[in-house]
Write a protein that holds these residues in place. Structure first.
Motif, PDB file in Angstrom:
ATOM      1  N   HIS A 167       0.785  -1.118   0.311  1.00 29.73           N
ATOM      2  CA  HIS A 167      -0.009   0.031  -0.035  1.00 29.73           C
ATOM      3  C   HIS A 167       0.909   1.213   0.030  1.00 29.73           C
ATOM      4  O   HIS A 167       0.811   2.205   0.897  1.00 29.73           O
ATOM      5  CB  HIS A 167      -0.931   0.075   1.056  1.00 29.73           C
ATOM      6  CG  HIS A 167      -1.952  -1.070   1.407  1.00 29.73           C
ATOM      7  ND1 HIS A 167      -2.765  -1.389   0.306  1.00 29.73           N
ATOM      8  CD2 HIS A 167      -2.150  -2.174   2.260  1.00 29.73           C
ATOM      9  CE1 HIS A 167      -3.471  -2.497   0.560  1.00 29.73           C
ATOM     10  NE2 HIS A 167      -2.963  -3.140   1.933  1.00 29.73           N
ATOM     11  N   ALA A 168       1.755   1.257  -0.856  1.00 30.41           N
ATOM     12  CA  ALA A 168       2.983   2.305  -0.798  1.00 30.41           C
ATOM     13  C   ALA A 168       2.313   3.854  -1.069  1.00 30.41           C
ATOM     14  O   ALA A 168       1.481   3.773  -1.969  1.00 30.41           O
ATOM     15  CB  ALA A 168       4.033   1.878  -1.886  1.00 30.41           C
ATOM     16  N   SER A 169       2.827   4.651  -0.480  1.00 31.50           N
ATOM     17  CA  SER A 169       2.788   6.099  -0.459  1.00 31.50           C
ATOM     18  C   SER A 169       3.973   6.761  -0.421  1.00 31.50           C
ATOM     19  O   SER A 169       5.051   6.213   0.072  1.00 31.50           O
ATOM     20  CB  SER A 169       1.785   6.401   0.463  1.00 31.50           C
ATOM     21  OG  SER A 169       2.429   6.469   2.109  1.00 31.50           O
ATOM     22  N   VAL A 170       4.061   8.039  -0.653  1.00 33.71           N
ATOM     23  CA  VAL A 170       5.240   8.883  -0.596  1.00 33.71           C
ATOM     24  C   VAL A 170       5.972   8.569   0.744  1.00 33.71           C
ATOM     25  O   VAL A 170       7.206   8.481   1.023  1.00 33.71           O
ATOM     26  CB  VAL A 170       5.163  10.281  -1.029  1.00 33.71           C
ATOM     27  CG1 VAL A 170       6.346  10.911  -0.838  1.00 33.71           C
ATOM     28  CG2 VAL A 170       4.708  10.259  -2.492  1.00 33.71           C
ATOM     29  N   GLU A 171       4.801   8.934   1.701  1.00 37.49           N
ATOM     30  CA  GLU A 171       5.239   8.605   3.165  1.00 37.49           C
ATOM     31  C   GLU A 171       5.751   7.382   3.642  1.00 37.49           C
ATOM     32  O   GLU A 171       7.000   7.350   4.317  1.00 37.49           O
ATOM     33  CB  GLU A 171       4.086   9.065   4.017  1.00 37.49           C
ATOM     34  CG  GLU A 171       3.508  10.495   4.231  1.00 37.49           C
ATOM     35  CD  GLU A 171       2.817  10.691   2.621  1.00 37.49           C
ATOM     36  OE1 GLU A 171       2.979  12.053   2.163  1.00 37.49           O
ATOM     37  OE2 GLU A 171       2.222   9.629   2.142  1.00 37.49           O
ATOM     38  N   ASN A 172       5.269   6.328   3.428  1.00 37.99           N
ATOM     39  CA  ASN A 172       5.906   4.898   3.983  1.00 37.99           C
ATOM     40  C   ASN A 172       7.055   4.573   3.114  1.00 37.99           C
ATOM     41  O   ASN A 172       7.841   3.972   3.471  1.00 37.99           O
ATOM     42  CB  ASN A 172       4.735   3.931   4.204  1.00 37.99           C
ATOM     43  CG  ASN A 172       4.190   3.421   2.817  1.00 37.99           C
ATOM     44  OD1 ASN A 172       4.440   3.717   1.672  1.00 37.99           O
ATOM     45  ND2 ASN A 172       2.843   2.968   2.894  1.00 37.99           N
ATOM     46  N   VAL A 173       7.079   4.874   1.691  1.00 37.90           N
ATOM     47  CA  VAL A 173       8.184   4.609   1.065  1.00 37.90           C
ATOM     48  C   VAL A 173       9.477   5.633   1.506  1.00 37.90           C
ATOM     49  O   VAL A 173      10.618   4.753   1.626  1.00 37.90           O
ATOM     50  CB  VAL A 173       8.261   4.938  -0.578  1.00 37.90           C
ATOM     51  CG1 VAL A 173       9.292   4.631  -1.266  1.00 37.90           C
ATOM     52  CG2 VAL A 173       7.192   3.878  -1.118  1.00 37.90           C
ATOM     53  N   MET A 174       9.504   6.762   2.152  1.00 35.15           N
ATOM     54  CA  MET A 174      10.313   7.557   2.502  1.00 35.15           C
ATOM     55  C   MET A 174      10.817   6.995   3.654  1.00 35.15           C
ATOM     56  O   MET A 174      12.155   7.233   4.111  1.00 35.15           O
ATOM     57  CB  MET A 174       9.647   9.130   2.598  1.00 35.15           C
ATOM     58  CG  MET A 174       9.593   9.898   1.291  1.00 35.15           C
ATOM     59  SD  MET A 174      11.077   9.983   0.291  1.00 35.15           S
ATOM     60  CE  MET A 174      11.897  11.298   1.028  1.00 35.15           C
ATOM     61  N   ALA A 175       9.673   6.652   4.498  1.00 36.34           N
ATOM     62  CA  ALA A 175      10.203   5.927   5.931  1.00 36.34           C
ATOM     63  C   ALA A 175      11.030   4.614   5.417  1.00 36.34           C
ATOM     64  O   ALA A 175      12.159   4.471   6.259  1.00 36.34           O
ATOM     65  CB  ALA A 175       8.958   5.627   6.736  1.00 36.34           C
ATOM     66  N   ALA A 176      10.666   3.937   4.480  1.00 34.17           N
ATOM     67  CA  ALA A 176      11.598   2.856   4.202  1.00 34.17           C
ATOM     68  C   ALA A 176      12.942   3.247   3.959  1.00 34.17           C
ATOM     69  O   ALA A 176      13.977   2.537   3.917  1.00 34.17           O
ATOM     70  CB  ALA A 176      10.620   1.872   3.087  1.00 34.17           C
ATOM     71  N   VAL A 177      13.050   4.199   3.214  1.00 37.12           N
ATOM     72  CA  VAL A 177      14.503   4.797   2.583  1.00 37.12           C
ATOM     73  C   VAL A 177      15.370   5.067   3.898  1.00 37.12           C
ATOM     74  O   VAL A 177      16.563   4.804   3.872  1.00 37.12           O
ATOM     75  CB  VAL A 177      14.372   5.943   1.773  1.00 37.12           C
ATOM     76  CG1 VAL A 177      15.712   6.700   1.383  1.00 37.12           C
ATOM     77  CG2 VAL A 177      13.657   5.522   0.366  1.00 37.12           C
ATOM     78  N   ARG A 178      14.465   5.941   4.918  1.00 40.60           N
ATOM     79  CA  ARG A 178      15.135   6.228   6.103  1.00 40.60           C
ATOM     80  C   ARG A 178      15.575   5.074   7.292  1.00 40.60           C
ATOM     81  O   ARG A 178      16.414   5.261   7.867  1.00 40.60           O
ATOM     82  CB  ARG A 178      14.541   7.257   6.709  1.00 40.60           C
ATOM     83  CG  ARG A 178      14.353   8.519   5.874  1.00 40.60           C
ATOM     84  CD  ARG A 178      13.793   9.668   6.781  1.00 40.60           C
ATOM     85  NE  ARG A 178      12.435   9.310   7.211  1.00 40.60           N
ATOM     86  CZ  ARG A 178      11.427   9.715   6.553  1.00 40.60           C
ATOM     87  NH1 ARG A 178      11.600  10.562   5.348  1.00 40.60           N
ATOM     88  NH2 ARG A 178      10.232   9.403   7.059  1.00 40.60           N
ATOM     89  N   ALA A 179      15.011   3.766   6.964  1.00 44.86           N
ATOM     90  CA  ALA A 179      15.300   2.725   7.955  1.00 44.86           C
ATOM     91  C   ALA A 179      16.857   2.253   7.784  1.00 44.86           C
ATOM     92  O   ALA A 179      17.200   2.497   6.627  1.00 44.86           O
ATOM     93  CB  ALA A 179      14.230   1.552   7.419  1.00 44.86           C
ATOM     94  N   PRO A 180      16.831   1.834   8.853  1.00 45.32           N
ATOM     95  CA  PRO A 180      18.572   1.279   8.768  1.00 45.32           C
ATOM     96  C   PRO A 180      18.837   0.272   7.897  1.00 45.32           C
ATOM     97  O   PRO A 180      19.925  -0.067   7.578  1.00 45.32           O
ATOM     98  CB  PRO A 180      18.455   0.932  10.423  1.00 45.32           C
ATOM     99  CG  PRO A 180      17.220   0.794  10.726  1.00 45.32           C
ATOM    100  CD  PRO A 180      16.515   1.663  10.197  1.00 45.32           C
TER     101      PRO A 180
END
Length: 570
Positions: A167-180
């Motif tokens: 259920h990708a959105s800009v917000e959760n994709v960006m959060a995944a990018v910032r994940a360790p």
């Protein structure tokens, strides 16, 4: 380490006397191997064999470590494996998940985000997501479109590195990018201990001990009516019998490359209860006396790969693979490798191009040997059929059909997902009874009963039993039972174009009717007004002259839209 597995030494450079024209060369003629690159490749390969069939596996090692395949690493790998540069290059450039970078090209960023643009994701807003992400992310992150990732019920889907975002959105994709970590999520599943505690591998041990006879197992499979659930629908028991009749040595391959847009059932089974498929696989290998099984898993399922690596290692430790060695092979992003002979080519380390038939794989298959090929779900049902009896499986069904079907349902329904339902259920029943009806604000308009290649039918034809052969008179087929539900909000021109673009991207290019036909069809369909006579003629050429099912089935969605939704495209 055997002699064939030894790491060859770097060849000496020969010097010859003389000068001027025709003078001695200080290096060997042709592309030279970079000593540093050769050292890096050797370090990655370690003590792994240098066999040609492991080429794709070795390319993955380099891609994973350096995030691309440089010319110097390809040359080093070619030398290390004693292959020509042409053999390595043509294989590396065939697969979408390998980034080949030549000397004059810039390597891609270390992190890639893939956004699925197949039909279910496109319907859920993937195009807008792709555009938005490209405007948000820094230049050191690459954002690309990608074909179906097998998570259509959670559309739209993005993949950050090897980690999927549902259920990708800009917000959760960006959060995944910032994940360790961008490593894959490993799904919770039934492990070996729990599986054995509930009776797992008791049947396989009975086969090994002689308590079960081969002929009895084959008869039970034949009596169940189980057919290949990867799409072809060939009777499973009969296939086992045919392969067993071929001269030894025999091999087995498991097709876990479900790349058909809309299909994800095999992923669900492997993520939740992998040993049920693995036990069915070992029983099938025992029946045909295959000492080696090659499990070909699509690269879009990195979490499943982690599960299988761990669980197969446990099988080895438990002694359950003493009679049958399991080789887990990793695909590299090529839908065509779901075609059985293209899969065999890929397992052998080459481009995934379909073979001409005959001979069939059951006669001349993997490495030239008779080969049993089964789909994940087909093997999943083996234990239940043998333990519960064939009547248990054949006794399921509706509308005069027999057996169970695992429907991958996505699109405009309230509750998409993998639905285990009786064979022969109708589309209307599947939506109402298993998906809680249509999504709010959507009116049922049409459906794809068998993924991208299975055709499209209108809602007025939603009472046809969904099973093998029942859809054929209507120009469609069930295939792997990938159902995509369409509504009044969907533009049928856009639906057909999305599917044709998929086939254009995924054509292996081996035969002209498919390679040129899909490209030409896309251009014609992108026009404001469709040239329907030309599209009809082009479709006939593709269906009649393409080598494999991809080109033969590619026109199906187009032809069905022209037949049932002509007012929208005329």
């Amino acid at each position: 380490m055997s002699g064939s597995d030894k790491t060859p030494s770097t060849p000496k450079r020969h010097k010859h006397p003389g000068s001027g024209r025709g003078a001695a060369r200080s290096t060997l003629k042709g592309r030279q191997t970079d000593p540093t690159a050769l050292s890096e490749v050797r370090a990655l390969l370690g003590d792994r064999p240098r066999r040609a069939d492991l080429l794709i596996e070795h390319l993955h090692l380099i891609q994973d470590r350096y995030h691309h395949l440089s010319a110097r690493h390809l040359a080093a790998l070619a030398e290390e494996m004693k292959l020509s540069m042409a053999e390595v290059y043509e294989t590396a450039t065939f697969y979408a998940h390998f980034d080949v970078v030549m000397e004059d090209e810039e390597p891609p960023p270390a992190l890639t985000i893939r956004v699925c643009d197949s039909l279910s994701c496109e319907m859920a807003g993937a195009a807008a997501l792709l555009t938005a992400l490209k405007g948000k992310l820094s230049p050191n992150i690459r954002v690309v479109r990608a074909p179906c990732m097998g998570r259509c019920d959670k559309a739209p889907i993005a993949e950050v590195g090897h980690r999927h975002v549902e259920h990708a959105s800009v917000e959760n994709v960006m959060a995944a990018v910032r994940a360790p970590s961008h490593a894959p999520n490993v799904p919770a599943h039934i492990g070996l201990d729990e599986y054995v505690k509930n009776g797992g591998y008791r049947l396989y041990r009975a086969c090994l001990s002689g308590e079960r006879a081969v002929e009895d197992i084959i008869k039970l499979m034949e009596g169940s009516g189980l057919r290949g659930l990867g799409g072809a629908g060939f009777p499973t028991g009969r296939k086992w019998r045919f392969v067993r009749q071929e001269p030894a040595p025999r091999l087995m391959a498991v097709n876990a490359d479900e790349g058909e847009p809309g299909t994800f059932k095999d992923r669900v089974y492997l993520e939740t209860d992998p040993h049920r498929t693995l036990e069915g696989m070992l029983i099938a290998a025992w029946v045909v006396e295959a000492a080696d099984v090659y499990f070909y898993l699509r690269d879009e399922y990195p979490g499943v790969r982690e599960v299988l690596l761990a669980e197969i290692a446990k099988l080895d430790q438990a002694g359950l693979t003493a009679k049958t060695r399991i080789h887990l092979r990793r695909g590299a992003g090529a839908y065509i490798c779901g075609e059985e002979s293209a899969m065999l080519e890929s397992i052998e380390g080459r481009r995934g191009e379909p073979r001409h038939k005959p001979p069939f794989p059951s006669q001349v298959g993997l490495f030239g040997r008779p080969t049993l090929i089964n789909n994940v779900e087909s093997l999943y049902w083996v234990r239940d059929i043998v333990e519960r009896g064939p009547e248990w499986f054949s006794g399921q069904g509706r509308n005069g059909r027999k057996g169970l079907r695992s429907f991958s349902v996505s699109g405009r329904v309230k509750e998409p997902g993998m639905k285990l339902a009786p064979a022969g259920i109708t589309m209307r029943q599947l939506i109402d009874e298993y998906c809680d009806g249509m999504a709010e604000g959507h009116t049922f308009k049409g459906y794809l009963p068998g993924g991208a290649s299975g055709g499209i039918l209108p809602a007025s034809m939603a009472d046809i039993p969904l099973d093998f052969d029942t859809l054929n008179p209507h120009g469609c087929f069930i295939g792997s039972a990938a159902v995509i539900v369409l509504s009044d909000k969907d533009d049928m021109r856009a639906v057909a174009l999305n599917l044709m673009r998929f086939f254009e991207d995924e054509s292996c290019g081996q035969c002209t009717p498919c390679r040129v036909g899909t490209e030409k069809a896309v251009k014609l369909m992108e026009a404001g007004k469709w040239d329907i006579p030309l599209l009809d003629e082009l479709s006939k050429a593709m269906m009649d002259a393409s080598i494999c099912g991809l080109g033969q089935a590619a026109p199906n969605p187009l032809l069905m839209v022209l037949k049932h939704f002509r007012s929208e495209v005329a």
